[in-house]
Design an enzyme around this catalytic site. Sequence first.
Site, mmCIF file in Angstrom:
data_model
loop_
_atom_site.group_PDB
_atom_site.id
_atom_site.type_symbol
_atom_site.label_atom_id
_atom_site.label_comp_id
_atom_site.label_asym_id
_atom_site.label_seq_id
_atom_site.Cartn_x
_atom_site.Cartn_y
_atom_site.Cartn_z
ATOM 1 N N ASP A 1 3.402 -6.152 3.664
ATOM 2 C CA ASP A 1 3.178 -4.997 4.532
ATOM 3 C C ASP A 1 4.188 -5.118 5.679
ATOM 4 O OD1 ASP A 1 2.128 -2.732 5.809
ATOM 5 O OD2 ASP A 1 0.062 -3.332 5.480
ATOM 6 N N HIS B 1 4.100 3.745 12.996
ATOM 7 C CA HIS B 1 3.285 4.971 13.038
ATOM 8 C C HIS B 1 3.949 6.105 13.819
ATOM 9 C CE1 HIS B 1 -0.775 3.192 11.512
ATOM 10 N NE2 HIS B 1 0.276 2.745 10.857
ATOM 11 N N ASP C 1 6.038 2.188 6.577
ATOM 12 C CA ASP C 1 4.740 1.501 6.541
ATOM 13 C C ASP C 1 3.856 2.255 5.578
ATOM 14 O OD1 ASP C 1 2.178 0.587 6.986
ATOM 15 O OD2 ASP C 1 2.029 1.322 9.026
ATOM 16 N N HIS D 1 0.823 -1.210 0.000
ATOM 17 C CA HIS D 1 0.000 0.000 0.000
ATOM 18 C C HIS D 1 0.855 1.258 0.000
ATOM 19 C CE1 HIS D 1 0.043 1.389 4.266
ATOM 20 N NE2 HIS D 1 0.104 0.126 4.608
ATOM 21 N N GLU E 1 -5.013 2.097 2.435
ATOM 22 C CA GLU E 1 -4.993 0.934 3.330
ATOM 23 C C GLU E 1 -5.222 1.349 4.769
ATOM 24 O OE1 GLU E 1 -3.170 -2.006 6.128
ATOM 25 O OE2 GLU E 1 -2.685 0.114 5.833
ATOM 26 N N GLU E 2 -4.645 2.493 5.127
ATOM 27 C CA GLU E 2 -4.601 2.886 6.541
ATOM 28 C C GLU E 2 -5.974 3.211 7.126
ATOM 29 O OE1 GLU E 2 -2.151 2.513 8.452
ATOM 30 O OE2 GLU E 2 -0.305 2.595 7.297
HETATM 31 ZN ZN LIG Z 1 0.110 1.438 9.073
#
Ligand SMILES: [Zn+2]
Length: 382
Positions: free
Chosen positions: A260, A347, A203, A90, A237-238
């Site tokens: 991922d 994150h 990410d 993603h 995606e998030e």
């Molecule tokens: Zn994430």
Amino acid sequence: MQHYLIRFNVNMAKKKSDAPQHTSVVNETSLAFFEKYINNPSPTGFEWKGQELWLEYLKPYIDTHYVDNYGTAVGIINPKADYKVVIEAHADEISWFVNYITNDGLIYVIRNGGSDHQIAPSKRVNIHTDNGVVKAVFGWPAIHTRLGGDKEEAPTLKNIFLDCGCTSKEEVEKLGIHVGCVITYEDEFMVLNDRYYVGRALDNRAGGFMIAEVARLLKENNVKLPFGLYIVNAVQEEIGLRGAEMIAHKIKPNVAIVTDVTHDTQTPMINKITQGDLACGKGPVVSYAPAVQNNLNKLLIESAQKAGIPFQRQASSRSTGTDTDAFAYSNDGVPSALISLPLRYMHTTVEMIHKEDVDNVIRLIYESLLNIQAGQDFRYIK
Ligand SMILES: [Zn+2]
């Protein structure tokens, strides 16, 4: 630690080859692309600049490509083939939205994806406006002014705010800032101790990078795949696997291999009893979860074993929380599997991944593709 020893062995005495030798994949050119790709902001729902960069890098290695209405980018090798295999990552980066501008010219935010309120205070940000980037900072009351109260207030969405140097709402608006502008951190890519890549939103832009590297390897090694390969960099995606849901429906693949990030659990305050025992530097992570098709998963594991690629295992109850779920449960059920990259500090703006794991995820996806046959039937009972 292991990396150091291996390198020492290779240099000093080639005969000691018990430990698996690491095969590098990422080269100077691809690393330069990775750095540029990571430094470019790609907020959820606003990913198109990153997608342009990605496609530009990918184009020499594919036959054709398209981009869907919401920005998911698809590079294709053998577009005419009936049997379709997806490799997917993603493209979106967690961010913030401007939600409320006070009369004093301060800005309150809401999340766009799982942005972490705890790390916000004193970070510098870029507010994306039609007139370009406007700088701001997450202010926070000084330790001096907080002392004396009965308790320390933790940062929450209700008390974190942005200061862009303005004293009124009008002044803020004159800079081009309005409700709905997206906000990203300014932290950039770096290499730490020649061992880790560090940056914001690795990410999962590391994933987009890795699947593009798979395409590069296929081209450079002159591999002719017996099926159509769809290299998918999905948006959104998030906030719930949305880009993958849309594109799975459009492609209708026969197989999907998703990559991922997952949590390295070696640093403080992470409970291995609940989070598992995973470490950066110990290789790609294969997952066990209902959405992961076991015969496809076996193919991945056998590919790793045959090629001497180290790997780790992870289990997920119910869902994997990745685009794997979106592909698996799309159409009539698509055999799907997940190859995860261990990552520290997810994150935050200092996400860390091990260089060797990046090489090994690329290799594992590549080797797995070589082991998939056109028309392969993954069903448990035939
Ligand atoms: Zn994430």
